[in-house]
Design a protein around this motif. Sequence first.
Motif, PDB file in Angstrom:
ATOM      1  N   LYS A 247       0.701  -0.868   0.159  1.00  0.00           N
ATOM      2  CA  LYS A 247       0.002   0.082  -0.061  1.00  0.00           C
ATOM      3  C   LYS A 247       0.799   1.358   0.021  1.00  0.00           C
ATOM      4  CE  LYS A 247      -4.368  -1.132   1.924  1.00  0.00           C
ATOM      5  NZ  LYS A 247      -5.369  -0.618   2.877  1.00  0.00           N
ATOM      6  N   PRO A 272      -4.205  -0.187  -4.093  1.00  0.00           N
ATOM      7  CA  PRO A 272      -4.185  -0.167  -2.755  1.00  0.00           C
ATOM      8  C   PRO A 272      -3.716   0.972  -2.352  1.00  0.00           C
ATOM      9  CG  PRO A 272      -2.584  -1.727  -3.552  1.00  0.00           C
ATOM     10  CD  PRO A 272      -3.440  -1.118  -4.848  1.00  0.00           C
ATOM     11  N   GLU A 274      -3.281   3.420   1.073  1.00  0.00           N
ATOM     12  CA  GLU A 274      -3.481   3.525   2.573  1.00  0.00           C
ATOM     13  C   GLU A 274      -4.342   4.744   2.895  1.00  0.00           C
ATOM     14  OE1 GLU A 274      -2.308   1.549   4.691  1.00  0.00           O
ATOM     15  OE2 GLU A 274      -2.639   2.738   6.616  1.00  0.00           O
TER      16      GLU A 274
END
Length: 466
Positions: A247, A272, A274
Motif C-alpha cells: 500500500k 491499494p 492506504e
Amino acid sequence: MDYVSTRGSAPALDFAGATLAGLASDGGLYVPREWPRFSEAEIAGLAGLPYAELAQRIMQPFVGDCLTPERLLELTRKAYGRFAHKAVTPLVQLDEQQWLLELFHGPTLAFKDVALQLLGLLFEEFLGRGDGNLTIVGATSGDTGSAAIDAVAGRAKIDIFMLHPRGRVSDVQRRQMTTVLAPNVHNIAIEGSFDDAQAMVKRMFNDAAMTDRFAIGAVNSINWARLMAQVVYYFAAALQLGAPARKVAFAVPTGNFGDVFAGYVAAKMGLPIERLIVATNVNDILHRALSTGDYSQGTVTPTAAPSMDIQVSSNFERLLFDVGGRDGKALAAQMAGFEATKAMQLTNAQREGAAALFSSARADADEMSAAIRWAFTECGETIDPHTAIGLHAAHTAGIDPAVPVVTLATAHPAKFTEAVTAATGQHPALPARVGDLFDREERLVDLPGDYGAVADYVAARASPKA
Ligand SMILES: Cc1ncc(COP(=O)(O)O)c(C=O)c1O
Ligand SMILES: N[C@@H](CCOP(=O)(O)O)C(=O)O
C-alpha cells in the motif's frame, strides 16, 4: 461507459459528449456511471510500462468506444512527448518514508499539463468529427490558465477565455498566460478572488443567452477528462513503490479537490491506497469539512501558495455524490442550500464515507516555509509552496512508517520565487523551456468582477456554435 450528473437530472453522455460538455446542464458534474475495476493481477501487469502506454491502459475503460486503443495511444504519446523528463512524472526519494512525485515537467511547469496536454488533443479529435466551434471559458488561480492556453493556442474551432483574479497570481504565472498572443486566446483579469471567477464560469454554463449561441466548454477540473488523466500518475507512482503488493499513501496539496479526487478514483479502480491526505493552506474549507463535517465558505485569504487560495472546491461535489449513495436529487437539494447560504453540513454517510480514505491537514505560512527549508537542507530538494503544504501534511499525518508516503509536487519552484527564496536563500531559476518569459509582450484585459461584463466580452468575440 456513460456519464451521469451528480445532480441527477441532466442527460447521460458518452465520454466524447462529457468532454465537450464540461459541466452538466443541471449544474452538476459528470461522473462515470460505475467505476471500472482492475484485479490485482491486472494491476501487477501494468508495472514497467512507459507512461504513455500506462495512460492508455488506465484511461481506456473511461473512454470506451469513443477512441480505439490505438488512437488513444497515439494521443497519449503525443501529449506526453512534450514533457521534459522521460519518466513524465518521476519519483524522487526524500528519506526512508517520504517521496515526491514531480508533476511539473510539462510545458507550463505544473501538474495541470498532465491532463491539459491530452485534453487539447481530445477537443481537437472530437471537434474534428463535426462542424461545431467550442468556446472555452475557464477560471484560474494561476496554473490551469497557462496549461490550458498552451494546450489550445492556435487550434482551429476553439476560442479560450481565461479569467484570473487580478494581482493574485504570481508574475511567472500571469506572464505564462498573457504572453501567448494567438488570436484564439483571451486573458481576462477580474476584480475579486478565484472563487468569484469560478462562480462566473459555472453561471455561464447555465445562461441560456450564452448557451443558445455558443458551445461553452470547460478546461477546469469540472471537466471529467481532466481528472481521468490525473488518475494515471497515482498508478505510476504506486507501481514503482511495490503496488499492488504494497500500500502507498499520498499527500495532495488541494484547492478544487480535483487532484485528490483522481486519487480516490484510482482507489476505486483497485489501487491499494492506504490514505489520501488532503493538504490545504489557511483557505481550509476542505480541512474543516473532512475533520468536522462543516463545509462553509470562508473569505479567501491571499497566501504564498496562490493556486490553492480557494474556498469553494468544485470536485468535492463528486465525492459527496459517490460516498453519499449516488442520490442526485438529494445532492442537488444539498448543493442548492450551499449556494444559497454558503454553508452546509455533511451527512453522516458523507462524513463516514470520506473518513474511510481521506484525512486532512492545514499549513499556515510558517509551516509552509519550514517544509520548504526541510526539503532543501535535509534532502537537497527545492520545492514550491504548494508542494510544501503537501509535505507538511505528509509529515504530520501519522502514517505507519512501513508505508511509503508520496507528496504530489504540483508546481516548479521557479513559479513562486519569492516564497522559495525567502525560505532557502536561493533563487530558483526558470527552466530554459520557458525561455524569455520576462521579455515578451503581454496581452490581457481588465474587467470588473461582474458577470454581465464578462458575458458581454465573451459574446462579442466568440465564434457561434455552428
Ligand atoms: C500548484 C498547485 N497545487 C495544487 C493545486 C490544487 O489542486 P486541485 O485544485 O486539483 O485540488 C493547484 C490548483 O488547483 C495548483 O495549481
Ligand atoms: N489551482 C487552479 C485552480 C483551478 O483548478 P482546476 O483544477 O479546477 O482547474 C489553477 O491554478 O488555476
